[in-house]
Enzyme design. Structure first.
Site, PDB file in Angstrom:
ATOM      1  N   GLU A 139      40.877  35.476 150.910  1.00  0.00           N
ATOM      2  CA  GLU A 139      41.475  35.886 152.189  1.00  0.00           C
ATOM      3  C   GLU A 139      41.262  37.377 152.437  1.00  0.00           C
ATOM      4  OE1 GLU A 139      45.515  34.736 151.722  1.00  0.00           O
ATOM      5  OE2 GLU A 139      45.144  32.596 152.135  1.00  0.00           O
ATOM      6  N   SER A 190      24.133  39.674 138.914  1.00  0.00           N
ATOM      7  CA  SER A 190      23.823  38.606 139.868  1.00  0.00           C
ATOM      8  C   SER A 190      22.502  37.914 139.570  1.00  0.00           C
ATOM      9  CB  SER A 190      23.773  39.171 141.291  1.00  0.00           C
ATOM     10  OG  SER A 190      25.076  39.426 141.765  1.00  0.00           O
ATOM     11  N   HIS A 246      29.738  28.545 147.554  1.00  0.00           N
ATOM     12  CA  HIS A 246      29.077  29.326 146.516  1.00  0.00           C
ATOM     13  C   HIS A 246      29.661  30.736 146.457  1.00  0.00           C
ATOM     14  CE1 HIS A 246      25.975  30.921 143.907  1.00  0.00           C
ATOM     15  NE2 HIS A 246      25.808  31.915 144.766  1.00  0.00           N
ATOM     16  N   SER A 247      29.867  31.321 147.610  1.00  0.00           N
ATOM     17  CA  SER A 247      30.489  32.638 147.720  1.00  0.00           C
ATOM     18  C   SER A 247      30.975  32.795 149.151  1.00  0.00           C
ATOM     19  CB  SER A 247      29.484  33.753 147.373  1.00  0.00           C
ATOM     20  OG  SER A 247      28.506  33.868 148.401  1.00  0.00           O
TER      21      SER A 247
END
Length: 445
Positions: A122, A208, A337-338
């Site tokens: 959020e 990443s 996923h993100s």
């Protein structure tokens, strides 16, 4: 050490698998020994009816007159080990029990991940942080695996494993500092949010780049072995990571060097938007281990007790037998996923909802601890309210702390920075002063 051996022997003696696959008590510690290639005239051939064998680098190979190709797949899929059914009921009693203290701590950490994901997701949607990725649906893998390790074991995460850090004592405030990239972030604000790292907790910094951590874990494990440490390394990666060359190189490297490393693959069905059906034709990831001479097991990734037992047994084997172990945990990425992804564009919403409700690892584990009399509705309410307040407070604190100094972008590489870097540093500072409204107020130039 005697405690872990006792646990392992208990596990080995009581655990049963489908007869087509070897139980732990029947697994052979033998490796295929290397031999010197023989001259054709000196081959050690043994004539017994129509049978001949040859000593070849790697061991003795039998000759046969029939042409036989190895099948691309076996008639049956590799079975999946689980302890609790979907309703939290034990299927048998042949598993290592966990104490009330450990079980409640595991559950509390799993709930922490749930609430942390909700609030930070959020916060990203509100524009307060730039990026976030959740662990929804994979809480059991995060926490139960960490619970089965020791603090001396070195962790090489992907980017969906904040759980082991929480288990080892990384605070919610430290999580917030990293996500807001303030001056208390261990990474000095150089990394994206969720790219945690902590020397104190033996947790290498998240990267990443997919699967690059996998061979790193093997190197660390080999170092632990050379130093005769009572420890192993563990690396986490997804099914997409198994499609990278680093994964294959790492498994071969670990097998040849007999490194005490655990490869834990979170097979959640999706590499961002790429399903496993578009990645490989093998029976998942678990079968890849045997090709490289790595002991392997498939586990229900939504069953915290199954993950705990499998990782604990794998750790004992890795250290005592000096061998790598591959664990494929079958699970499902319930979240996107993100924050840069909308998974409803490539998979049906009702599929996501079914996994969220019917296969929730947190709810399953709660049913088990409630049946043991270790948890109730009041404890649940108190935990969730407390965690929400802690997280909101941590975000408020982290958000108002100044950013790392601009110098931190350029230091820690050269002992004496070259002139071109110094010029770039000055250029950045001048740009911030010239356009102050384009930069955070709490960044100093």
């Amino acid at each position: 050490m005697w405690i872990s051996k006792t646990i392992f022997n208990h596990f080995k003696s009581r655990l049963n698998f489908t007869p087509n696959y070897a139980p732990l008590s029947l697994l052979s510690p033998r490796r295929f020994a290397s031999t010197i290639a023989q001259n054709p005239s000196t081959f050690n051939s043994i004539h017994d009816a129509n049978q001949q064998v040859i000593d070849f680098p790697g061991g003795t190979v039998k000759f046969i007159p029939e042409m036989r190709f190895i099948s691309e797949s076996s008639p049956q899929r590799i079975p999946c080990y689980r302890v609790l059914d979907d309703d939290g009921q034990p299927l048998a009693n042949n598993f290592v029990q966990v104490s009330e203290e450990v079980a409640v701590r595991m559950y509390s950490n799993m709930v922490t991940l749930q609430i942390m994901d909700t609030i930070f997701y959020e916060a990203q949607r509100q524009g307060r942080i730039s990026f976030y990725a959740t662990t929804i649906g994979e809480e059991a893998i995060n926490i139960a695996s960490a619970a089965a390790l020791t603090r001396d074991d070195v962790i090489f995460p992907q980017y969906r494993e904040p759980g082991p850090l929480l288990w080892r004592g990384f605070t919610l405030q430290e999580i917030a500092h990293q996500c807001f990239s303030n001056k208390y972030d261990n990474g000095k604000g150089r990394q994206m949010p969720i790219h945690y790292g902590s020397n104190k907790h033996n947790y290498f910094t998240v990267a990443s780049t997919v699967a690059t951590q996998v061979p790193h874990a093997v190197g660390a494990a080999y170092s632990l072995k050379m130093d005769k440490k009572d420890a192993c390394s563990i690396t986490y990666f997804g099914d997409g990571g198994s499609s990278e060359g680093d994964f294959h190189a790492a498994l071969n490297f670990a097998a040849v060097m007999e490194a005490p490393v655990i490869f834990l693959c979170r097979n959640n069905g999706w590499a961002i938007s790429t399903p496993t059906s578009d990645q490989f034709r093998s029976d998942g990831v678990v079968v890849k281990g045997q090709a490289y001479g790595v002991r392997s097991i498939r586990v229900d990734g939504n069953d915290a007790l199954a993950i705990y037992n499998a990782v604990q047994a794998a750790r004992e084997m890795a250290i005592s037998e000096e061998r790598p172990v591959l664990i494929e945990a079958l699970t499902y990425r319930v979240g996107h996923h993100s924050t840069s992804d909308d998974s409803t564009k490539y998979r049906p919403a009702n599929e996501i909802e079914w996994w969220r409700l019917a296969r929730d690892p947190v709810a399953r584990f709660r049913k088990w601890i409630e049946r043991n009399g270790w948890w109730n509705d009041m404890a649940e309410s108190e935990l969730r309210n407390s965690l929400r307040q802690q997280l909101l407070h941590s975000i408020q604190v982290a958000e108002n702390i100044e950013k790392p100094p601009i110098e931190d972008i350029f230091n820690d590489v050269y002992d004496v920075p070259p002139s071109n870097l110094r010029e770039q540093e000055q250029w950045v500072k001048d740009t911030i002063k010239k356009h102050p409204l384009d930069y955070p107020e709490n960044i100093s130039a």
